[in-house]
Write an enzyme that holds these catalytic residues in place. Sequence first.
Site, short mmCIF file in Angstrom:
data_model
loop_
_atom_site.label_atom_id
_atom_site.label_comp_id
_atom_site.label_asym_id
_atom_site.label_seq_id
_atom_site.Cartn_x
_atom_site.Cartn_y
_atom_site.Cartn_z
N ARG A 159 31.76 36.84 -1.42
CA ARG A 159 30.48 36.15 -1.47
C ARG A 159 29.34 36.90 -0.79
NH1 ARG A 159 31.60 29.96 0.22
NH2 ARG A 159 29.44 29.76 -0.45
N TYR A 195 12.72 24.65 -16.32
CA TYR A 195 11.37 25.05 -16.71
C TYR A 195 11.22 26.57 -16.86
CZ TYR A 195 10.16 20.29 -15.30
OH TYR A 195 10.10 18.93 -15.18
N HIS A 221 31.54 31.89 -12.06
CA HIS A 221 31.20 31.64 -10.65
C HIS A 221 31.33 30.14 -10.35
CE1 HIS A 221 29.60 33.29 -6.95
NE2 HIS A 221 28.73 32.28 -6.86
#
Length: 819
Positions: free
Chosen positions: A41, A131, A87
Amino acid sequence: MSSDAPDHDQDVPASRVETARIEQEMEQSYIDYAMSVIAGRALPDARDGLKPVHRRILYAMHEAGVTARASHRKSSSVVGETMGDFHPHGDSAIYDALARMAQDFSMREPLVDGQGNFGSIDGDPPAAMRYTEARMSPIAEELLADIGKDTVDFSPNYDGRKQEPDVLPAAFPNLLVNGSSGIAVGMSTNVPPHNLGEVIDATIHLIDNPDCTVEDLMEHVVAPDFPTGANIVGRNAIYKAYKTGRGRLRVRAELETSEDRIVITELPYQANKSRLIERIADDVNDGKLDGIRDLRDESDRDGIRIVVELKRGANPDVVENQLLESHLETTFGVINLALVDGQPKVLDLKETLEVYLDHRREVVRRRSEYDLEEAEDRAHILEGRLTALENADDVVELIQDAEDRDAAKAALKAAYGFSDDQVDHIVAMQLGSLTSMETAAIEEEYESVQEEIDRLETILENESELLGVIKDELREIKSSYADERRTRIIEDTGEVTDEDLIPQEDTLVVVSEDDYIKRMSLSTFKAQNRGGKGIIGADLKEDDRVSSVFLANTHDYLLCFTNQGQVYKLKTYQVPEMSRTARGKSAVNLLDLDEGEEIEAVVDCDDLEAGTGRYLTMATRNGRVKRTAVEEFGNILSTGIRAIRLAEDDALVDVELTDGDTDLVVASAGGMSIRFAESEVRSMGRDARGVGGIKLAADDHVVGIAAIGDDHDWLLTVTDNGYGKRTPVDAYRQQSRYGKGLIDIKTSDRNGPACAIDAVTPGDQLVVMSEDGQIIRTPVEDISTVGRNTMGVIVMSLDAGDSVASVAVIPSDRAESSD
């Protein structure tokens, strides 16, 4: 219940029991967790410079065809495919990583081409993922180039449905170009971004010179190159970071400074513009930053522009230095930590490039092997087709005579020794391919494939050829994507204090009764003959009067003693420099004065070194004198400290710096004076009241104290009405303290009461300032030398209703330099 049913309450012996110490089990479990965080990570791989989340996002976009040549795709779609296939973490973490790769103020070479609001340098978060739209940037495709040619290893994804790459082929050293930051368990990484062209040049230099040093590579990679530009201060920290993998870089904003404004055009990397402006404004409002009257953010899409408007009279260099010290200079801590063979390692510059080169060498080797195998397969097919074309009639006849396709293949294999792949292509050939033009095309392709085979075999057999391919590809990327350096390197001149930026010069500091204060260059006031009116030195507001004027160098630390017995410490340059006609600035912005508290005396504390046997000798309005060692004033608070304890009806009027062996002269407004040895006043603490110095008449009060040294020739006395005189010090015989003293000057209606006394020498000059703000500078030798009990001569011509407020003496050495 059946008797055959198992008894769940019955103890069943375990098949195997292991004894473990809980601390060892917890330690191993924590180590396993830590390594999972480190490798899975938080830390980037040194080969492609990517953390797993970034690698998975780019690979998911590659698999979905969201390349630089495709149309933009909703970010939510990219996040969903990444989360669903590769993921298995929260969508917000994936979207944050995606958004950062699209920010041109975070990435030196953005890997995502974003459309919509992906955040700003003001710290604004990206718009919701529904968006915004995204696709890979062109340079991101270079990280994935040839990934389908078995160039890197793949592993099963989290649920085993798909395969994902362990690392990307990475056609350029992305770890250095875009940098990386992250916090793992017990360690962190913070790799700064660099200029693509410089990194590629250094990589090519390493290929050509494997034994080169970090210093050699620094001729190409001169320093980090931040996307926001700005300046790196000094080269030593850069060298240390590249040599050891760790260092602390000072990053300074880019400024344009003029007389009335400072314009900030570039900010340090990762600075939050909005928060920065807020902090500057807060410091201005809190009085921590002086000289700023307005602050505006005029930034737009063309770049950063923060305008700092300066107050009239403010020193731009000092304001700039204060801004740099508190807001516009940050520290970037370099920790070049990355995963090498799955293990975290701190790398120097050369090691970073060596790890990348080893990776790239493996990628090109595996790609060449893949391409060679493909080319050999194609050459094999073309060889069969050419043989069939050379024997076209017989081949056609064999196929026609065969019962079916399988029989035709068997006959061809028996007649010409074709392989299975060859006969599959031959049987599938169309009659149109038997034309001479088609034959020529196949022959040409065969020659081309043979040349490609020869090239690939040469690459695989010759290390220098393989490295040559790497160099050529790096140069092509540099040609396509590299741009100019944005971050500059400036020399480290050391810590620059405000004092360093202030020229050393003598100034006159003027204080009014309403606590307005300012300073003016002494050279503003040229010496005049005595008796003149002088020139305006302060334009006071109505009902305000000048209370004191004193001489100080801009670099002096001053002890400011007030009528209430408090003492404050002040740097002269902190007093705003203003014109003759300016009113001044309220002193409460500089000193924590109480209501009715006024500055009465100022002492240059640069002379106040402990152990020198020097004293501050004070005189009060009611005739008391006190002597305190300078060590007592070594730690003065911003709110001031007590210098003398006063009776309710008393006030401090004057302070002199003495050495323990001088004579003191205390003078009163009624024209009386007394001279006695300093040793008659024992040294006392700051909280003491002092001892009697002079016995005063009922309506009289002390106006000053003078310390007579061996170099002093005269005592100078000035009266309220602007008259004064010089008298030889020998005319004042020594007495015991606390006597009535002798007449110093006649205080007639013409003279008015005495207001100041000072010891002077040849070459000294006198600065007299009136309550209405008029000021005159005149040589003391222009003032007549007369006896004690005399009237004196006019020193300054005053208007009706005006009177002398304060007198300052300019020593001869400083008087000459300011003329």
